[in-house]
Design a protein around this motif. Structure first.
Motif, PDB file in Angstrom:
ATOM      1  N   TRP A  67       5.330  22.568  19.606  1.00 20.99           N
ATOM      2  CA  TRP A  67       4.478  22.540  20.941  1.00 20.99           C
ATOM      3  C   TRP A  67       4.276  20.630  21.570  1.00 20.99           C
ATOM      4  CZ3 TRP A  67       2.301  25.523  24.707  1.00 20.99           C
ATOM      5  CH2 TRP A  67       2.016  27.505  23.912  1.00 20.99           C
ATOM      6  N   ALA A 103       6.037  27.696  19.954  1.00 22.93           N
ATOM      7  CA  ALA A 103       6.630  26.703  21.765  1.00 22.93           C
ATOM      8  C   ALA A 103       6.804  27.897  22.544  1.00 22.93           C
ATOM      9  CB  ALA A 103       6.847  25.601  20.867  1.00 22.93           C
ATOM     10  N   VAL A 117      -3.098  23.657  18.524  1.00 23.34           N
ATOM     11  CA  VAL A 117      -1.995  25.039  18.500  1.00 23.34           C
ATOM     12  C   VAL A 117      -3.292  25.366  17.099  1.00 23.34           C
ATOM     13  CG1 VAL A 117      -0.118  25.965  17.922  1.00 23.34           C
ATOM     14  CG2 VAL A 117      -0.454  23.621  19.009  1.00 23.34           C
TER      15      VAL A 117
END
Length: 246
Positions: free
Chosen positions: A206, A120, A189
């Motif tokens: 994320w 992230a 993701v």
């Protein structure tokens, strides 16, 4: 800079193609637009796929590479705006390209964002923090196992590719996420099951970087799982893109 300098298309857009979905792909550190040719081929029936060619490599090797990730994102946004066809836009970035795609998404408001092989943004890529010289850079490339070993052993080729690699690694190493507006679109993701760069605790965040839905997908493989799993990833993207990603 002309959008044509930045964007590469490899396959004809689907027919009828009055307003096809545009999928823009962002390569990894040291990578080039050509990395996404297989993915483009798989998606040619549902999307117009464009890949970003960063300066300092291949047909842009005479141009200075950009060693600041925010500046790189700004330049890509400037190239993308006139290249958009008015239809929905989706972004896919792998490794460094995921950070670039994310920063572009903060500026362009796409319909979807796909981030692959990357922690992230608020986490940063800790694995690159200690890489200060060419030896460390090349050792990291060998660990990731995504670059032809023969290429890394060829002094003449290294002379050509090292300037871009240095710039890319510097861009990742010095990137600092700044609080601000986040993408409002859904985010997917994608990670490799054996990728030491993306353990669950560094990708889970994320979720903080979108006000939309966030879904996680794991594929068999390491950092460059995409090379072996192109078909499966293409299936995931095609299911989204075929809906028009409104």
């Amino acid at each position: 800079m002309s959008p044509k300098s930045w964007l590469r298309g490899f396959h004809t857009a689907p027919e009828p193609a009055s307003r096809p979905v545009q999928l823009v792909c962002f390569p990894h550190a040291g990578g080039s637009a050509g990395y996404f040719v297989p993915l483009s081929a798989q998606l040619s029936g549902v999307s117009q796929v464009l890949a970003v060619q960063y300066p300092g490599r291949q047909d842009r090797w005479r141009e200075p590479a950009v060693d600041n990730l925010d500046e790189l994102a700004e330049q890509i946004v400037a190239a993308l705006r006139p290249a958009r066809n008015g239809g929905p836009l989706a972004l896919f970035g792998h490794s460094m390209g995921a950070l670039v795609a994310y920063e572009v998404a903060r500026r362009l408001a796409p319909a979807r964002l796909y981030v692959s092989g990357c922690p992230a943004p608020s986490r940063g890529v800790e694995a690159t923090k200690g890489i200060k010289d060419d030896a460390g850079l090349l050792a990291d490339l060998r660990r990731l196992n995504g670059t032809d070993a023969g290429l890394l052993a060829d002094p003449e080729m290294l002379e050509l590719i090292l300037p871009a690699l240095r710039a890319d690694y510097h861009a990742v190493r010095t990137y600092q996420w700044q609080p601000g507006s986040e993408p409002r679109c859904p985010v997917r993701v994608l990670t490799g099951s054996h990728d030491t760069r993306t353990p669950p605790h560094v990708v889970a965040d994320w979720r903080r970087h979108t006000t939309g839905e966030c879904h996680f997908h794991e594929y068999e493989g390491g950092h460059f799982y995409l090379t072996e799993q192109t078909g499966r990833v293409a299936d995931l993207l095609a299911a989204d893109l075929a809906q028009g990603v409104h």
